[in-house]
Design a protein around this motif. Structure first.
Motif, PDB file in Angstrom:
ATOM      1  N   THR A  54      72.025 -22.876 -63.680  1.00  0.00           N
ATOM      2  CA  THR A  54      70.823 -23.687 -63.731  1.00  0.00           C
ATOM      3  C   THR A  54      69.850 -23.257 -62.643  1.00  0.00           C
ATOM      4  N   LEU A  55      68.591 -23.036 -63.027  1.00  0.00           N
ATOM      5  CA  LEU A  55      67.537 -22.678 -62.083  1.00  0.00           C
ATOM      6  C   LEU A  55      66.692 -23.918 -61.804  1.00  0.00           C
ATOM      7  N   GLN A  56      66.463 -24.194 -60.524  1.00  0.00           N
ATOM      8  CA  GLN A  56      65.693 -25.367 -60.130  1.00  0.00           C
ATOM      9  C   GLN A  56      64.682 -25.003 -59.047  1.00  0.00           C
ATOM     10  N   ALA A  57      63.661 -25.861 -58.881  1.00  0.00           N
ATOM     11  CA  ALA A  57      62.645 -25.689 -57.847  1.00  0.00           C
ATOM     12  C   ALA A  57      62.575 -26.948 -56.992  1.00  0.00           C
ATOM     13  N   LEU A  58      62.239 -26.764 -55.722  1.00  0.00           N
ATOM     14  CA  LEU A  58      62.235 -27.877 -54.776  1.00  0.00           C
ATOM     15  C   LEU A  58      60.985 -28.738 -54.930  1.00  0.00           C
ATOM     16  N   ALA A  59      61.200 -30.053 -54.894  1.00  0.00           N
ATOM     17  CA  ALA A  59      60.108 -31.030 -54.936  1.00  0.00           C
ATOM     18  C   ALA A  59      60.336 -32.051 -53.831  1.00  0.00           C
ATOM     19  N   PHE A  60      59.267 -32.497 -53.179  1.00  0.00           N
ATOM     20  CA  PHE A  60      59.374 -33.524 -52.148  1.00  0.00           C
ATOM     21  C   PHE A  60      59.407 -34.905 -52.797  1.00  0.00           C
ATOM     22  N   THR A  61      60.256 -35.758 -52.274  1.00  0.00           N
ATOM     23  CA  THR A  61      60.365 -37.098 -52.864  1.00  0.00           C
ATOM     24  C   THR A  61      59.129 -37.949 -52.576  1.00  0.00           C
ATOM     25  N   ASN A  62      58.334 -37.577 -51.545  1.00  0.00           N
ATOM     26  CA  ASN A  62      57.117 -38.335 -51.258  1.00  0.00           C
ATOM     27  C   ASN A  62      55.913 -37.852 -52.065  1.00  0.00           C
ATOM     28  N   GLY A  63      56.136 -36.887 -52.962  1.00  0.00           N
ATOM     29  CA  GLY A  63      55.067 -36.411 -53.830  1.00  0.00           C
ATOM     30  C   GLY A  63      54.223 -35.289 -53.273  1.00  0.00           C
ATOM     31  N   ARG A  64      54.519 -34.808 -52.076  1.00  0.00           N
ATOM     32  CA  ARG A  64      53.743 -33.698 -51.501  1.00  0.00           C
ATOM     33  C   ARG A  64      53.830 -32.482 -52.420  1.00  0.00           C
ATOM     34  N   LYS A  65      52.669 -31.877 -52.684  1.00  0.00           N
ATOM     35  CA  LYS A  65      52.619 -30.771 -53.646  1.00  0.00           C
ATOM     36  C   LYS A  65      52.347 -29.411 -52.998  1.00  0.00           C
ATOM     37  N   HIS A  66      51.932 -29.392 -51.731  1.00  0.00           N
ATOM     38  CA  HIS A  66      51.517 -28.116 -51.117  1.00  0.00           C
ATOM     39  C   HIS A  66      51.871 -28.143 -49.641  1.00  0.00           C
ATOM     40  N   GLU A  97      54.741 -32.321 -40.740  1.00  0.00           N
ATOM     41  CA  GLU A  97      54.790 -32.557 -39.296  1.00  0.00           C
ATOM     42  C   GLU A  97      55.928 -31.728 -38.724  1.00  0.00           C
ATOM     43  N   PRO A  98      55.656 -30.876 -37.740  1.00  0.00           N
ATOM     44  CA  PRO A  98      56.702 -30.007 -37.195  1.00  0.00           C
ATOM     45  C   PRO A  98      57.905 -30.798 -36.693  1.00  0.00           C
ATOM     46  N   GLY A  99      59.083 -30.329 -37.065  1.00  0.00           N
ATOM     47  CA  GLY A  99      60.316 -30.931 -36.595  1.00  0.00           C
ATOM     48  C   GLY A  99      60.780 -32.152 -37.353  1.00  0.00           C
ATOM     49  N   ARG A 100      59.970 -32.640 -38.262  1.00  0.00           N
ATOM     50  CA  ARG A 100      60.356 -33.815 -39.044  1.00  0.00           C
ATOM     51  C   ARG A 100      61.057 -33.373 -40.324  1.00  0.00           C
ATOM     52  N   ALA A 101      62.143 -34.036 -40.655  1.00  0.00           N
ATOM     53  CA  ALA A 101      62.882 -33.725 -41.880  1.00  0.00           C
ATOM     54  C   ALA A 101      62.325 -34.547 -43.042  1.00  0.00           C
ATOM     55  N   TYR A 102      61.945 -33.861 -44.117  1.00  0.00           N
ATOM     56  CA  TYR A 102      61.375 -34.506 -45.298  1.00  0.00           C
ATOM     57  C   TYR A 102      62.388 -34.472 -46.437  1.00  0.00           C
ATOM     58  N   ALA A 103      62.605 -35.613 -47.048  1.00  0.00           N
ATOM     59  CA  ALA A 103      63.540 -35.686 -48.174  1.00  0.00           C
ATOM     60  C   ALA A 103      62.988 -34.908 -49.365  1.00  0.00           C
ATOM     61  N   CYS A 104      63.877 -34.264 -50.081  1.00  0.00           N
ATOM     62  CA  CYS A 104      63.450 -33.475 -51.239  1.00  0.00           C
ATOM     63  C   CYS A 104      64.458 -33.622 -52.369  1.00  0.00           C
ATOM     64  N   VAL A 112      57.054 -19.472 -64.563  1.00  0.00           N
ATOM     65  CA  VAL A 112      58.121 -20.281 -63.994  1.00  0.00           C
ATOM     66  C   VAL A 112      57.580 -21.245 -62.937  1.00  0.00           C
ATOM     67  N   ALA A 113      56.771 -20.745 -61.999  1.00  0.00           N
ATOM     68  CA  ALA A 113      56.238 -21.603 -60.941  1.00  0.00           C
ATOM     69  C   ALA A 113      55.307 -22.665 -61.511  1.00  0.00           C
ATOM     70  N   GLU A 114      54.471 -22.265 -62.439  1.00  0.00           N
ATOM     71  CA  GLU A 114      53.535 -23.218 -63.052  1.00  0.00           C
ATOM     72  C   GLU A 114      54.290 -24.344 -63.751  1.00  0.00           C
ATOM     73  N   ASP A 115      55.327 -23.998 -64.486  1.00  0.00           N
ATOM     74  CA  ASP A 115      56.108 -25.019 -65.184  1.00  0.00           C
ATOM     75  C   ASP A 115      56.826 -25.932 -64.189  1.00  0.00           C
ATOM     76  N   ALA A 116      57.335 -25.345 -63.105  1.00  0.00           N
ATOM     77  CA  ALA A 116      58.015 -26.157 -62.094  1.00  0.00           C
ATOM     78  C   ALA A 116      57.053 -27.152 -61.454  1.00  0.00           C
ATOM     79  N   GLN A 117      55.825 -26.704 -61.208  1.00  0.00           N
ATOM     80  CA  GLN A 117      54.855 -27.576 -60.539  1.00  0.00           C
ATOM     81  C   GLN A 117      54.377 -28.707 -61.443  1.00  0.00           C
ATOM     82  N   THR A 118      54.402 -28.504 -62.744  1.00  0.00           N
ATOM     83  CA  THR A 118      54.065 -29.616 -63.640  1.00  0.00           C
ATOM     84  C   THR A 118      55.111 -30.724 -63.555  1.00  0.00           C
ATOM     85  N   LYS A 119      56.319 -30.388 -63.074  1.00  0.00           N
ATOM     86  CA  LYS A 119      57.382 -31.385 -62.900  1.00  0.00           C
ATOM     87  C   LYS A 119      57.426 -31.951 -61.487  1.00  0.00           C
ATOM     88  N   GLY A 120      56.497 -31.492 -60.637  1.00  0.00           N
ATOM     89  CA  GLY A 120      56.432 -32.019 -59.287  1.00  0.00           C
ATOM     90  C   GLY A 120      56.878 -31.080 -58.196  1.00  0.00           C
TER      91      GLY A 120
END
Length: 438
Positions: free
Chosen positions: A248-260, A267-274, A289-297
């Motif tokens: 299975t191929l997957q792409a990382l997404a942030f749980t807070n909705g950050r897209k870029h 914030e440097p040194g802060r751990a963000y849930a993904c 592949v990247a475009e399709d992944a980004q449509t999913k968040g």
């Protein structure tokens, strides 16, 4: 076979004998914060200076030496010429203590002089000349044998070693790669013990602008994408250690909705849930592949390149990420199971040109520092060390071309790296490593 196993105990003992102090691996993410948001006044001082090389090839610190192991155009043991465009590389220990290097060749596309594969019967695509070469070395860095080990691919930029003793070579297909007669943009698995073989692509790992891979202890493969709007991926094989059997191929997404990760800075040194989103079609007809992944968040990581596994997570570089477009280094901390998303942390962002910029290939040293290959606009390209407490030091410099493929011998004595072109050279560096961090 031992795969790039570093003799940390022996190295640390040697350092202790000189009165130096070393930090054990595993603390980088918590201690590089001073670099992450620094301005020119806060930029840490660089380590020892480099002495100019009278031969004009590699500048090194006092007490260090280098040897050119291999150069483009030389004749190998199989009678073929060493290809140009030396790039990513992995080091392995042979059955009798030899060092075995598997080296990528990032052959460009569509130049009038571009040759076809020199061994078409063994080529994935006979019209393509990229691939890998394998070099066997003795303890004195003499070449025992040297041969082509993968052919018929394009723009083999980087890749990574696996825990089971192979090298995964990745095609950075670019946009022209989708115009080839045969499909490109894949990863290929090369056994350093084998002669040249016809190797098929690992299509389930994705078809995109591959850069490099790293494998964690559970057998999950992490993949970077050299694309200004690329993603950070993982491949979960159905069977550990058998990448060709699918997964299975997957792409990382942030749980807070950050897209870029540049336009919406971390914030440097802060751990963000993904979390991870699944790619429905890892082998598309177009570069989607990247475009399709980004449509999913999935989030954008700007030009993901080097990647390495460390005791505390997976470190990877984004060569032109960050507010100054000078580069970033992130750490991904896996969850306790693949179903848990994990966390992402920004551990370095270059903000001042000239100190450390545009990090490309990276490797973890035997003493726990990141060793970084620069691909920058400066007159001199450098190999730079980054310590857990946020200090930088220079290991080598050259004015010929970018550095690539940094890796260490199994005993930790030798750092190998490539000068990519004009002509491509593979360099072996030895010296008093502890002096760089004194």
């Amino acid at each position: 076979m031992t795969v790039n196993t570093l003799n940390r105990r022996g190295f640390l003992a040697a350092v202790a004998g000189t009165g130096g102090a070393m930090l054990v691996p595993g603390t980088l993410g918590a201690t590089l914060l001073s670099l992450s948001a620094c301005g020119s006044a806060e930029q840490p001082k660089l380590g020892p200076g480099l002495k100019p090389d009278p031969n004009g090839i590699v500048d090194l610190p006092e007490g260090f030496t280098y040897k050119v192991i291999s150069m483009a155009g030389e004749i190998m043991s199989d009678g073929l010429e060493v290809p140009e465009y030396h790039d990513g590389m992995g080091a392995f220990e042979g059955p009798d203590g030899e060092t075995i290097l598997v080296r990528n060749h990032e052959m460009p596309l569509f130049f009038p002089k571009d040759p076809p594969s020199p061994v078409p019967d063994m080529a994935y695509d006979p019209a393509s000349a990229g691939g890998t070469t394998t070099i066997w070395l003795d303890g004195d860095l003499n070449v025992l044998k040297h041969h082509l080990s993968l052919t018929g691919t394009i723009r083999n930029c980087s890749g990574g070693i696996t825990p089971w003793g192979t090298w995964v070579s990745c095609e950075e297909a670019g946009y022209d790669g989708w115009e080839m007669g045969k499909r490109h943009g894949y990863a290929f698995e090369v056994d350093p013990m084998n002669p040249l073989m016809r190797i098929e692509p690992i299509k389930a790992m994705g078809r995109f602008n591959h850069e490099a891979i790293a494998v964690d202890g559970s057998g999950v493969v992490y993949e970077t994408e050299d694309n200004t709007e690329g993603c950070f991926y993982r491949y979960i094989p159905r069977t550990g250690g058998r990448l060709m059997e699918g997964g299975t191929l997957q792409a990382l997404a942030f749980t807070n909705g950050r897209k870029h990760t540049t336009d919406e800075p971390l914030e440097p040194g802060r751990a963000y849930a993904c979390d991870w989103v699944t790619i429905d079609e890892p082998d598309p007809d177009e570069n989607t592949v990247a475009e399709d992944a980004q449509t999913k968040g999935a989030a954008i990581f700007v030009r993901g390149e080097g990647i390495v596994t460390a005791p505390d997570g997976i470190y990877f570089s984004c060569t032109s990420g960050g507010r100054e477009s000078l580069g970033q280094i992130f750490k991904y901390i896996p969850g306790s199971t693949p179903d848990e998303g994990g966390q992402v942390m920004l551990v370095f962002e270059a903000t001042v040109a000239g100190a450390l910029e545009m990090p490309d290939n990276i490797v973890m040293s035997p003493w726990g520092d990141l060793i970084i290959c620069e691909d920058c606009d400066q007159d001199s390209q450098r190999l730079v060390g980054l310590t857990p407490d946020g200090r930088l030091y220079h290991i080598a410099g050259t004015t010929i071309s970018e550095w690539a493929g940094a890796c260490f011998s199994a005993d930790g004595r030798t750092l190998f790296a490539n000068i990519q072109k004009d002509p491509g050279r593979t360099i072996a560096i030895r010296g008093p490593w502890q002096s760089l961090r004194a």
